[in-house]
Design a protein around this motif. Sequence first.
Motif, PDB file in Angstrom:
ATOM      1  N   LEU A  63      24.382  86.095  54.260  1.00 23.52           N
ATOM      2  CA  LEU A  63      25.314  86.305  55.309  1.00 23.52           C
ATOM      3  C   LEU A  63      26.528  86.754  55.050  1.00 23.52           C
ATOM      4  O   LEU A  63      27.018  87.645  55.924  1.00 23.52           O
ATOM      5  N   GLY A  64      27.253  86.435  53.900  1.00 27.97           N
ATOM      6  CA  GLY A  64      28.430  86.911  53.321  1.00 27.97           C
ATOM      7  C   GLY A  64      28.160  88.183  52.991  1.00 27.97           C
ATOM      8  O   GLY A  64      29.345  89.229  53.173  1.00 27.97           O
ATOM      9  N   ILE A  65      27.079  88.803  52.546  1.00 29.68           N
ATOM     10  CA  ILE A  65      26.890  90.109  52.247  1.00 29.68           C
ATOM     11  C   ILE A  65      26.602  90.929  53.320  1.00 29.68           C
ATOM     12  O   ILE A  65      27.059  92.052  53.788  1.00 29.68           O
ATOM     13  N   LYS A  66      25.723  90.510  54.199  1.00 28.38           N
ATOM     14  CA  LYS A  66      25.233  91.443  55.251  1.00 28.38           C
ATOM     15  C   LYS A  66      26.035  91.235  56.598  1.00 28.38           C
ATOM     16  O   LYS A  66      25.915  92.068  57.299  1.00 28.38           O
ATOM     17  N   GLY A  67      26.883  90.132  56.340  1.00 27.64           N
ATOM     18  CA  GLY A  67      27.724  89.918  57.697  1.00 27.64           C
ATOM     19  C   GLY A  67      26.869  88.805  58.675  1.00 27.64           C
ATOM     20  O   GLY A  67      25.574  88.872  58.829  1.00 27.64           O
ATOM     21  N   ILE A  68      27.630  88.363  59.583  1.00 33.25           N
ATOM     22  CA  ILE A  68      27.197  87.490  60.512  1.00 33.25           C
ATOM     23  C   ILE A  68      26.992  88.101  61.872  1.00 33.25           C
ATOM     24  O   ILE A  68      26.454  87.205  62.895  1.00 33.25           O
TER      25      ILE A  68
ATOM     26  N   LYS B 182      19.387  76.631  57.838  1.00 31.99           N
ATOM     27  CA  LYS B 182      20.815  75.973  57.742  1.00 31.99           C
ATOM     28  C   LYS B 182      21.408  76.971  56.599  1.00 31.99           C
ATOM     29  O   LYS B 182      20.850  77.345  55.820  1.00 31.99           O
ATOM     30  N   SER B 183      22.778  77.074  56.528  1.00 28.95           N
ATOM     31  CA  SER B 183      23.423  77.952  55.547  1.00 28.95           C
ATOM     32  C   SER B 183      23.417  77.647  54.085  1.00 28.95           C
ATOM     33  O   SER B 183      23.221  78.290  53.370  1.00 28.95           O
TER      34      SER B 183
ATOM     35  N   VAL C  34      20.349  81.289  62.040  1.00 29.01           N
ATOM     36  CA  VAL C  34      21.060  80.311  61.232  1.00 29.01           C
ATOM     37  C   VAL C  34      22.027  79.478  62.049  1.00 29.01           C
ATOM     38  O   VAL C  34      22.805  80.024  62.581  1.00 29.01           O
ATOM     39  N   VAL C  35      21.831  78.202  61.763  1.00 28.69           N
ATOM     40  CA  VAL C  35      22.625  77.062  62.573  1.00 28.69           C
ATOM     41  C   VAL C  35      23.257  76.342  61.514  1.00 28.69           C
ATOM     42  O   VAL C  35      23.152  75.972  60.392  1.00 28.69           O
TER      43      VAL C  35
ATOM     44  N   GLY D  91      26.601  74.927  65.697  1.00 29.93           N
ATOM     45  CA  GLY D  91      26.064  75.780  66.437  1.00 29.93           C
ATOM     46  C   GLY D  91      25.491  77.087  65.731  1.00 29.93           C
ATOM     47  O   GLY D  91      25.351  76.935  64.317  1.00 29.93           O
ATOM     48  N   LEU D  92      25.460  77.907  66.346  1.00 32.84           N
ATOM     49  CA  LEU D  92      24.953  79.284  65.716  1.00 32.84           C
ATOM     50  C   LEU D  92      25.887  79.806  64.729  1.00 32.84           C
ATOM     51  O   LEU D  92      26.966  80.225  65.002  1.00 32.84           O
ATOM     52  N   VAL D  93      25.264  80.394  63.668  1.00 40.85           N
ATOM     53  CA  VAL D  93      26.081  80.951  62.337  1.00 40.85           C
ATOM     54  C   VAL D  93      25.725  82.415  62.322  1.00 40.85           C
ATOM     55  O   VAL D  93      26.604  83.329  61.899  1.00 40.85           O
TER      56      VAL D  93
END
Length: 159
Positions: free
Chosen positions: A23-28, A98-99, A120-121, A125-127
Amino acid sequence: MGRLQGPVSPAARRQIMKVKELLGIKGIECFSIMSDQTLIDASKQMAECRIGALLVMEKGKLAGILTERDIVRAVANDRNCKEVHIKEVMTTNLIVSKSGDDLDYVMAVMIQNNIRHLPVVDEHGLVGMLSMRDVVRVLVKNLKAENQYLKDFIGGFDA
């Protein structure tokens, strides 16, 4: 006499990437829609954003997911996309990540459940959301690097 040992391969020493790293690479950034909107609204948004799924929200909370497959099923059942509300066809029994989950685990879950999009939560809530493409892209990149390492390692013995 000991065995001849070369350097440890990336596969042997690699740590499996976690969802939060991807998520850090592709963005949230993820796209959502309200459950009372129609399938035509969702179709237009998906086409405009060039995506295959929308997270469905109700009262600020994640209520489900609407995918291309849901829309195709509705059309195949002669449902009018201008009249059918998202809440009538969305998937509500969500499978989530989950993260801290490993990408290998996420891939296995997606394959086992025949899904291409995974919200991803966390406890708040939603991440974000991952697609099968996101996961495969990272895993292929890692395999290419490992393959190159092995070629270089094997080639070192030819000299």
